[in-house]
Design a protein around this motif. Structure first.
Motif, PDB file in Angstrom:
ATOM      1  N   ARG A  91     -10.600 -22.195 -38.277  1.00  0.00           N
ATOM      2  CA  ARG A  91     -11.608 -23.231 -38.530  1.00  0.00           C
ATOM      3  C   ARG A  91     -11.548 -24.336 -37.479  1.00  0.00           C
ATOM      4  O   ARG A  91     -12.569 -24.760 -36.938  1.00  0.00           O
ATOM      5  CB  ARG A  91     -11.382 -23.814 -39.923  1.00  0.00           C
ATOM      6  N   ALA A  92     -10.339 -24.798 -37.195  1.00  0.00           N
ATOM      7  CA  ALA A  92     -10.163 -25.852 -36.183  1.00  0.00           C
ATOM      8  C   ALA A  92     -10.697 -25.377 -34.837  1.00  0.00           C
ATOM      9  O   ALA A  92     -11.351 -26.127 -34.106  1.00  0.00           O
ATOM     10  CB  ALA A  92      -8.689 -26.225 -36.073  1.00  0.00           C
ATOM     11  N   MET A  93     -10.429 -24.129 -34.509  1.00  0.00           N
ATOM     12  CA  MET A  93     -10.903 -23.586 -33.228  1.00  0.00           C
ATOM     13  C   MET A  93     -12.427 -23.552 -33.196  1.00  0.00           C
ATOM     14  O   MET A  93     -13.056 -23.956 -32.210  1.00  0.00           O
ATOM     15  CB  MET A  93     -10.341 -22.170 -33.015  1.00  0.00           C
ATOM     16  N   ALA A  94     -13.028 -23.061 -34.296  1.00  0.00           N
ATOM     17  CA  ALA A  94     -14.498 -22.994 -34.348  1.00  0.00           C
ATOM     18  C   ALA A  94     -15.085 -24.402 -34.247  1.00  0.00           C
ATOM     19  O   ALA A  94     -16.062 -24.638 -33.523  1.00  0.00           O
ATOM     20  CB  ALA A  94     -14.942 -22.313 -35.645  1.00  0.00           C
ATOM     21  N   ASN A  95     -14.475 -25.349 -34.924  1.00  0.00           N
ATOM     22  CA  ASN A  95     -14.938 -26.750 -34.861  1.00  0.00           C
ATOM     23  C   ASN A  95     -14.939 -27.292 -33.442  1.00  0.00           C
ATOM     24  O   ASN A  95     -15.823 -28.045 -33.044  1.00  0.00           O
ATOM     25  CB  ASN A  95     -14.028 -27.660 -35.706  1.00  0.00           C
TER      26      ASN A  95
ATOM     27  N   TRP B 155     -10.884 -10.895 -44.330  1.00  0.00           N
ATOM     28  CA  TRP B 155     -11.783 -11.235 -45.434  1.00  0.00           C
ATOM     29  C   TRP B 155     -11.384 -12.577 -46.054  1.00  0.00           C
ATOM     30  O   TRP B 155     -12.212 -13.437 -46.318  1.00  0.00           O
ATOM     31  CB  TRP B 155     -11.738 -10.114 -46.485  1.00  0.00           C
ATOM     32  N   ARG B 156     -10.071 -12.757 -46.246  1.00  0.00           N
ATOM     33  CA  ARG B 156      -9.596 -14.054 -46.784  1.00  0.00           C
ATOM     34  C   ARG B 156      -9.807 -15.181 -45.784  1.00  0.00           C
ATOM     35  O   ARG B 156     -10.152 -16.300 -46.145  1.00  0.00           O
ATOM     36  CB  ARG B 156      -8.091 -13.977 -47.126  1.00  0.00           C
TER      37      ARG B 156
ATOM     38  N   ALA C  86     -12.419 -20.093 -44.102  1.00  0.00           N
ATOM     39  CA  ALA C  86     -13.095 -20.731 -42.960  1.00  0.00           C
ATOM     40  C   ALA C  86     -14.452 -20.040 -42.771  1.00  0.00           C
ATOM     41  O   ALA C  86     -14.555 -19.041 -42.068  1.00  0.00           O
ATOM     42  CB  ALA C  86     -12.235 -20.590 -41.709  1.00  0.00           C
ATOM     43  N   HIS C  87     -15.451 -20.569 -43.442  1.00  0.00           N
ATOM     44  CA  HIS C  87     -16.774 -19.930 -43.450  1.00  0.00           C
ATOM     45  C   HIS C  87     -17.407 -19.899 -42.065  1.00  0.00           C
ATOM     46  O   HIS C  87     -17.165 -20.766 -41.253  1.00  0.00           O
ATOM     47  CB  HIS C  87     -17.707 -20.671 -44.415  1.00  0.00           C
TER      48      HIS C  87
ATOM     49  N   VAL D 244     -14.853 -16.097 -34.137  1.00  0.00           N
ATOM     50  CA  VAL D 244     -13.427 -16.145 -33.783  1.00  0.00           C
ATOM     51  C   VAL D 244     -12.697 -14.955 -34.412  1.00  0.00           C
ATOM     52  O   VAL D 244     -11.947 -14.233 -33.743  1.00  0.00           O
ATOM     53  CB  VAL D 244     -12.786 -17.472 -34.255  1.00  0.00           C
ATOM     54  N   VAL D 245     -12.950 -14.748 -35.712  1.00  0.00           N
ATOM     55  CA  VAL D 245     -12.170 -13.753 -36.471  1.00  0.00           C
ATOM     56  C   VAL D 245     -12.364 -12.328 -35.927  1.00  0.00           C
ATOM     57  O   VAL D 245     -11.391 -11.566 -35.791  1.00  0.00           O
ATOM     58  CB  VAL D 245     -12.546 -13.809 -37.974  1.00  0.00           C
TER      59      VAL D 245
END
Ligand code: SAH
Length: 258
Positions: free
Chosen positions: A31-35, A52-53, A58-59, A64-65
């Motif tokens: 999430r931090a990376m996407a932000n 999946w988790r 982190a929607h 990234v995932v």
């Protein structure tokens, strides 16, 4: 390996988590990376990974995932890097090149322009070992309150990535101007406002037992403490006019019924 959504100069950057133990922390890092516009994540010997988790926590982070890379060793993860930065909660006794994230960010971006730069973060319970840090050219230590220097893994990534965003010229977009857009009220506009207020207060006999001059001085002092914009000055002026007009209307109605 370049990502379409990453701001310029940051496509050469990749985050490496060494033996992350908790999938919640991996999600926090994602999430931090996407932000902050970082897209490449390598997990070295993770305890448990569940895409999946991760996307559940982190929607909207598939960017990234879906590209997460896994390796068995740190050596393997760093093989293609030309510059390696380790993140540590505290300076160890060994002599190393320690820096604050803000200070090192421009160099990290510079190095990412002509090669792969790895940002390495250690495991939650024991951080990076001395051998791990030996593989790093520089080490970043984020400042903290003395006596509690160990950040949560995802928060450590966020801090470093935030400095990289700022160093790369991010965060300079103007915020909406808000209600100050009219600019501060002029002396003439403020005088009109005080006149209207005084007239209104007169009409409700406010000055019967108080001196108009000192009341108005206090009001000027109060309003003077904040910078009213033209819109706000007009609103206060309307309050004064409205009081005056309302009382005039009451008197007229009373006159008619006499
Ligand atoms: N208990 C470990 C810290 C683990 S925190 C220790 O005391 O070493 C997990 C990882 O987050 C660390 O290995 C480091 O990479 C990063 N981190 C934590 N606090 C940090 C800080 N103040 N500055 C830079 N990185 C930090």
């Amino acid at each position: 390996m370049t990502g379409s959504g990453a701001p310029q100069g940051r496509t050469g950057l990749f985050v490496v988590l060494h033996q992350p133990q908790d999938v919640v922390n991996i999600a926090g890092v994602v999430r931090a990376m996407a932000n902050m516009g970082l897209e490449r994540l390598t997990l070295v010997d993770p305890a448990h990974v569940d895409p999946w988790r991760i996307t559940g926590i982190a929607h909207r982070t598939h960017g990234v995932v879906d590209r997460i890379r896994q390796t068995a060793t740190l050596e393997e993860a760093l093989a293609g890097a030309t510059y390696v930065v380790g993140a540590s909660a505290r300076p160890r006794t060994a002599r190393r090149n320690y820096h604050r994230p803000r200070e090192l960010a421009p160099k990290i971006l510079r190095r990412a322009r002509d090669g792969n730069v790895a940002l390495v973060f250690g495991r939650e319970d024991r951080g990076l070992s001395n051998e791990d840090l030996d593989r790093c050219h520089d080490v970043v230590v984020a400042p903290t309150a003395p006596g509690y220097s160990s950040l949560n893994l995802a928060q450590a990534v966020l801090l470093v990535a935030y400095e990289l965003l700022l160093a790369g010229g991010g965060g300079t977009e103007a915020l909406p101007p808000g209600k100050r857009s009219l600019g501060p009220a002029s002396v003439a506009e403020l005088d009109e406002m005080y006149d209207a207020l005084e007239a209104g207060l007169h009409r409700i006999d406010f000055f019967k037992s108080r001196k108009a001059e000192s009341v108005m001085r206090v009001l000027r002092t109060v309003f003077g403490r904040t910078t009213l914009d033209a819109h706000e000055a007009r609103l206060v002026r309307s309050v004064g006019y409205q009081v005056r007009n309302y009382v005039a209307r009451l008197e007229a109605d009373a006159g008619r019924s006499d």
